[in-house]
Write a protein that holds these residues in place. Structure first.
Motif, PDB file in Angstrom:
ATOM      1  N   ASN A 299     -13.075  -3.109   0.782  1.00 25.55           N
ATOM      2  CA  ASN A 299     -14.491  -3.323   1.093  1.00 25.55           C
ATOM      3  C   ASN A 299     -15.295  -3.323  -0.197  1.00 25.55           C
ATOM      4  OD1 ASN A 299     -14.699  -0.637   0.311  1.00 25.55           O
ATOM      5  ND2 ASN A 299     -15.727   0.066   2.153  1.00 25.55           N
ATOM      6  N   ASP A 300     -16.623  -3.356  -0.072  1.00 28.18           N
ATOM      7  CA  ASP A 300     -17.461  -3.170  -1.261  1.00 28.18           C
ATOM      8  C   ASP A 300     -18.381  -1.957  -1.119  1.00 28.18           C
ATOM      9  OD1 ASP A 300     -19.571  -4.009   0.367  1.00 28.18           O
ATOM     10  OD2 ASP A 300     -20.132  -5.716  -0.884  1.00 28.18           O
ATOM     11  N   ASP A 301     -18.377  -1.307   0.036  1.00 34.46           N
ATOM     12  CA  ASP A 301     -19.233  -0.130   0.251  1.00 34.46           C
ATOM     13  C   ASP A 301     -18.591   1.155  -0.248  1.00 34.46           C
ATOM     14  OD1 ASP A 301     -21.464  -1.406   1.526  1.00 34.46           O
ATOM     15  OD2 ASP A 301     -20.232  -1.647   3.311  1.00 34.46           O
ATOM     16  N   GLY A 302     -17.320   1.096  -0.601  1.00 34.93           N
ATOM     17  CA  GLY A 302     -16.643   2.274  -1.115  1.00 34.93           C
ATOM     18  C   GLY A 302     -15.627   2.840  -0.146  1.00 34.93           C
ATOM     19  N   VAL A 303     -14.647   3.551  -0.679  1.00 32.49           N
ATOM     20  CA  VAL A 303     -13.510   4.021   0.102  1.00 32.49           C
ATOM     21  C   VAL A 303     -13.916   5.022   1.177  1.00 32.49           C
ATOM     22  CG1 VAL A 303     -12.917   5.912  -1.463  1.00 32.49           C
ATOM     23  CG2 VAL A 303     -11.095   4.773  -0.153  1.00 32.49           C
TER      24      VAL A 303
ATOM     25  N   VAL B 214      -5.124   1.174   2.682  1.00 36.21           N
ATOM     26  CA  VAL B 214      -6.501   1.035   2.210  1.00 36.21           C
ATOM     27  C   VAL B 214      -6.497   1.080   0.684  1.00 36.21           C
ATOM     28  CG1 VAL B 214      -8.801   2.084   2.172  1.00 36.21           C
ATOM     29  CG2 VAL B 214      -7.453   2.082   4.297  1.00 36.21           C
ATOM     30  N   VAL B 215      -7.090   0.046   0.078  1.00 36.77           N
ATOM     31  CA  VAL B 215      -7.257  -0.014  -1.377  1.00 36.77           C
ATOM     32  C   VAL B 215      -8.705  -0.416  -1.612  1.00 36.77           C
ATOM     33  CG1 VAL B 215      -6.388  -0.919  -3.562  1.00 36.77           C
ATOM     34  CG2 VAL B 215      -4.857  -0.787  -1.577  1.00 36.77           C
ATOM     35  N   ALA B 216      -9.561   0.536  -1.916  1.00 36.14           N
ATOM     36  CA  ALA B 216     -11.000   0.286  -1.921  1.00 36.14           C
ATOM     37  C   ALA B 216     -11.664   0.939  -3.132  1.00 36.14           C
ATOM     38  CB  ALA B 216     -11.627   0.818  -0.633  1.00 36.14           C
ATOM     39  N   PRO B 217     -12.856   0.455  -3.499  1.00 32.33           N
ATOM     40  CA  PRO B 217     -13.552   1.025  -4.663  1.00 32.33           C
ATOM     41  C   PRO B 217     -13.928   2.479  -4.437  1.00 32.33           C
ATOM     42  CG  PRO B 217     -14.512  -1.092  -4.015  1.00 32.33           C
ATOM     43  CD  PRO B 217     -13.600  -0.673  -2.911  1.00 32.33           C
ATOM     44  N   GLU B 218     -13.897   3.256  -5.512  1.00 28.66           N
ATOM     45  CA  GLU B 218     -14.265   4.660  -5.399  1.00 28.66           C
ATOM     46  C   GLU B 218     -15.772   4.849  -5.227  1.00 28.66           C
ATOM     47  OE1 GLU B 218     -12.736   6.302  -9.027  1.00 28.66           O
ATOM     48  OE2 GLU B 218     -14.589   5.916 -10.142  1.00 28.66           O
TER      49      GLU B 218
ATOM     50  N   PRO C 193      -8.843  -0.891 -18.414  1.00 31.25           N
ATOM     51  CA  PRO C 193      -7.964  -0.634 -17.269  1.00 31.25           C
ATOM     52  C   PRO C 193      -8.730   0.039 -16.137  1.00 31.25           C
ATOM     53  CG  PRO C 193      -7.536   0.930 -19.029  1.00 31.25           C
ATOM     54  CD  PRO C 193      -8.494  -0.064 -19.591  1.00 31.25           C
ATOM     55  N   VAL C 194      -8.331  -0.261 -14.912  1.00 32.80           N
ATOM     56  CA  VAL C 194      -8.928   0.421 -13.761  1.00 32.80           C
ATOM     57  C   VAL C 194      -7.980   1.523 -13.312  1.00 32.80           C
ATOM     58  CG1 VAL C 194     -10.237  -1.585 -13.004  1.00 32.80           C
ATOM     59  CG2 VAL C 194      -7.960  -1.201 -12.071  1.00 32.80           C
ATOM     60  N   ARG C 195      -8.570   2.586 -12.811  1.00 35.16           N
ATOM     61  CA  ARG C 195      -7.802   3.760 -12.371  1.00 35.16           C
ATOM     62  C   ARG C 195      -7.523   3.639 -10.872  1.00 35.16           C
ATOM     63  NH1 ARG C 195     -11.284   6.904 -13.524  1.00 35.16           N
ATOM     64  NH2 ARG C 195     -12.207   7.301 -11.485  1.00 35.16           N
ATOM     65  N   VAL C 196      -6.274   3.825 -10.498  1.00 35.96           N
ATOM     66  CA  VAL C 196      -5.870   3.792  -9.090  1.00 35.96           C
ATOM     67  C   VAL C 196      -5.268   5.146  -8.746  1.00 35.96           C
ATOM     68  CG1 VAL C 196      -4.456   2.661  -7.343  1.00 35.96           C
ATOM     69  CG2 VAL C 196      -5.386   1.325  -9.248  1.00 35.96           C
ATOM     70  N   SER C 197      -5.807   5.773  -7.716  1.00 32.29           N
ATOM     71  CA  SER C 197      -5.297   7.089  -7.329  1.00 32.29           C
ATOM     72  C   SER C 197      -5.413   7.252  -5.821  1.00 32.29           C
ATOM     73  CB  SER C 197      -6.075   8.204  -8.043  1.00 32.29           C
ATOM     74  OG  SER C 197      -7.463   8.092  -7.775  1.00 32.29           O
ATOM     75  N   ARG C 198      -4.623   8.156  -5.287  1.00 29.95           N
ATOM     76  CA  ARG C 198      -4.753   8.434  -3.854  1.00 29.95           C
ATOM     77  C   ARG C 198      -6.095   9.109  -3.605  1.00 29.95           C
ATOM     78  NH1 ARG C 198      -0.083   7.232  -1.349  1.00 29.95           N
ATOM     79  NH2 ARG C 198       1.822   7.290  -2.602  1.00 29.95           N
ATOM     80  N   ALA C 199      -6.806   8.620  -2.587  1.00 31.33           N
ATOM     81  CA  ALA C 199      -8.127   9.162  -2.295  1.00 31.33           C
ATOM     82  C   ALA C 199      -8.014  10.606  -1.841  1.00 31.33           C
ATOM     83  CB  ALA C 199      -8.811   8.315  -1.234  1.00 31.33           C
ATOM     84  N   ARG C 200      -8.921  11.433  -2.311  1.00 28.72           N
ATOM     85  CA  ARG C 200      -8.907  12.849  -1.950  1.00 28.72           C
ATOM     86  C   ARG C 200      -9.203  13.025  -0.463  1.00 28.72           C
ATOM     87  NH1 ARG C 200     -12.682  16.124  -5.966  1.00 28.72           N
ATOM     88  NH2 ARG C 200     -11.838  17.800  -4.657  1.00 28.72           N
ATOM     89  N   ASP C 201      -8.502  13.968   0.148  1.00 26.33           N
ATOM     90  CA  ASP C 201      -8.731  14.323   1.554  1.00 26.33           C
ATOM     91  C   ASP C 201      -8.531  13.134   2.483  1.00 26.33           C
ATOM     92  OD1 ASP C 201      -9.469  16.931   0.717  1.00 26.33           O
ATOM     93  OD2 ASP C 201     -11.505  16.222   0.321  1.00 26.33           O
TER      94      ASP C 201
ATOM     95  N   GLY D 212      -5.408  10.049   3.928  1.00 24.61           N
ATOM     96  CA  GLY D 212      -3.986   9.924   4.185  1.00 24.61           C
ATOM     97  C   GLY D 212      -3.232   9.363   2.995  1.00 24.61           C
ATOM     98  N   PRO D 213      -1.899   9.313   3.090  1.00 25.10           N
ATOM     99  CA  PRO D 213      -1.072   8.862   1.955  1.00 25.10           C
ATOM    100  C   PRO D 213      -1.246   7.385   1.635  1.00 25.10           C
ATOM    101  CG  PRO D 213       0.266   9.158   3.927  1.00 25.10           C
ATOM    102  CD  PRO D 213      -1.089   9.708   4.248  1.00 25.10           C
ATOM    103  N   ASN D 214      -1.778   6.609   2.555  1.00 21.79           N
ATOM    104  CA  ASN D 214      -1.931   5.174   2.345  1.00 21.79           C
ATOM    105  C   ASN D 214      -3.378   4.778   2.101  1.00 21.79           C
ATOM    106  OD1 ASN D 214       0.825   4.582   2.625  1.00 21.79           O
ATOM    107  ND2 ASN D 214       0.642   4.522   4.855  1.00 21.79           N
ATOM    108  N   VAL D 215      -4.124   5.660   1.448  1.00 18.78           N
ATOM    109  CA  VAL D 215      -5.515   5.386   1.092  1.00 18.78           C
ATOM    110  C   VAL D 215      -5.662   5.557  -0.415  1.00 18.78           C
ATOM    111  CG1 VAL D 215      -7.941   5.977   1.452  1.00 18.78           C
ATOM    112  CG2 VAL D 215      -6.310   6.183   3.349  1.00 18.78           C
ATOM    113  N   PHE D 216      -5.986   4.445  -1.095  1.00 19.72           N
ATOM    114  CA  PHE D 216      -6.086   4.450  -2.549  1.00 19.72           C
ATOM    115  C   PHE D 216      -7.510   4.135  -2.987  1.00 19.72           C
ATOM    116  CE2 PHE D 216      -1.695   3.571  -1.550  1.00 19.72           C
ATOM    117  CZ  PHE D 216      -0.994   4.341  -2.472  1.00 19.72           C
ATOM    118  N   SER D 217      -7.945   4.838  -4.013  1.00 20.51           N
ATOM    119  CA  SER D 217      -9.273   4.686  -4.593  1.00 20.51           C
ATOM    120  C   SER D 217      -9.137   3.988  -5.949  1.00 20.51           C
ATOM    121  CB  SER D 217      -9.907   6.067  -4.763  1.00 20.51           C
ATOM    122  OG  SER D 217     -11.121   5.982  -5.450  1.00 20.51           O
ATOM    123  N   VAL D 218     -10.009   3.000  -6.196  1.00 21.19           N
ATOM    124  CA  VAL D 218      -9.927   2.186  -7.408  1.00 21.19           C
ATOM    125  C   VAL D 218     -11.253   2.278  -8.159  1.00 21.19           C
ATOM    126  CG1 VAL D 218      -9.550  -0.132  -8.342  1.00 21.19           C
ATOM    127  CG2 VAL D 218      -8.290   0.623  -6.309  1.00 21.19           C
TER     128      VAL D 218
END
Length: 275
Positions: free
Chosen positions: A7-11, A32-36, A51-59, A61-67
């Protein structure tokens, strides 16, 4: 047949959360791969030198990534970086506010879907109108976006149809869901905005500098827009879910049969919606 959801509204935005939950409840695997952070209005902006940082979103599930980048960065990481190697479909949304007509070209939501299409992966952008009759490009202040339940239902139905009916060429579906209860779903074209020269009013002058709100404020009257039948603006006005196929095929001589494909797709979606 994994779906990449961005999305563009954030993870942490409500729209992406509700659509992700609805897709998962329908048995469709989602990553889910969405902007932080909120990236509204960035269109197809991308991060070129850092470089952009990719990490699992806090709090989450395991398939939610923040960019730490734009919606386009998210798609490039998911598809080009191998984060989701088995992606069969990219869905961008649900956006908070509609992305109809010429406004589509400003949208980070749609920008992400375009990037997917350029990778050859089917793509859909889906947006939720805030209020009936609201066509300002900016969200109204202090007014919560309409419920995402209806747009999630249509998003799931269209996702099922897209997975079963391959999309022709480099085509993006731009979907806009009305704020009121929908009376149906239909194929539309992009409506036009009628921008006027010399219409911006300075909001401040400080020394040699002049300040403008280049899109006005959310409480201003919207830039006039086309309401002819067949446009996405008219569909939303009438309470119809607008589905606009937009082709990024550069050879105008190639007929991909997009109109016929889109009509067949909606028939499939209606079966999933039982309407």
């Amino acid at each position: 047949m994994t779906i990449v959801l961005t999305n563009d509204d954030g993870v942490t935005a409500t729209g992406i959360g509700e659509l992700g939950a609805a897709l998962a409840a329908a048995g469709l695997p989602v990553v889910v791969v969405a902007p932080e952070a909120n990236q509204s209005g960035v269109s197809r902006a991308a991060t070129y030198t850092n470089p952009v940082r990719v990490s699992r979103a806090r709090d989450a599930g395991p398939n939610v990534f923040s960019v730490s980048g734009t919606p386009v960065d998210c798609v490039r990481v998911a598809l080009g970086g191998g984060l989701v190697p088995d992606a069969s479909l990219v869905i961008s949304g649900i956006n908070h506010g509609c992305n109809a007509g010429d406004d589509m070209f400003n949208s980070g939501t749609v920008g992400a879907a375009i990037e997917s299409a350029l990778f050859g992966v089917p793509a859909m952008a889906i947006s939720q109108q805030s209020l009936p009759g609201h066509f300002n490009i900016l969200e109204p202040v202090g007014v919560p976006t309409a419920s995402f339940q209806q747009s999630s239902e249509y998003g799931v139905a269209l996702a099922r149809a897209l997975l079963n009916r391959p999309i022709p060429g480099r085509v993006v579906l731009n979907v806009n869901v009305p704020a009121q209860p929908a009376t149906g779903i239909g194929i539309t074209r992009l409506g036009k905005r009628f921008n006027e020269r010399n219409s911006l009013v300075p909001v401040a002058n400080r020394g040699p500098a002049t300040y403008y709100l280049v899109y006005g404020s959310s409480e201003d009257q919207p830039v006039p827009y086309e309401t002819a039948d067949g446009t996405d603006f008219a569909a939303l006005r009438d309470g119809v879910v607008s589905v606009t196929p937009v082709s990024y095929e550069h050879d105008p001589g190639v007929d991909h049969g997009i109109g016929e494909w889109a009509e067949a797709l909606l028939e499939d979606a209606r079966l999933h919606l039982a309407i």
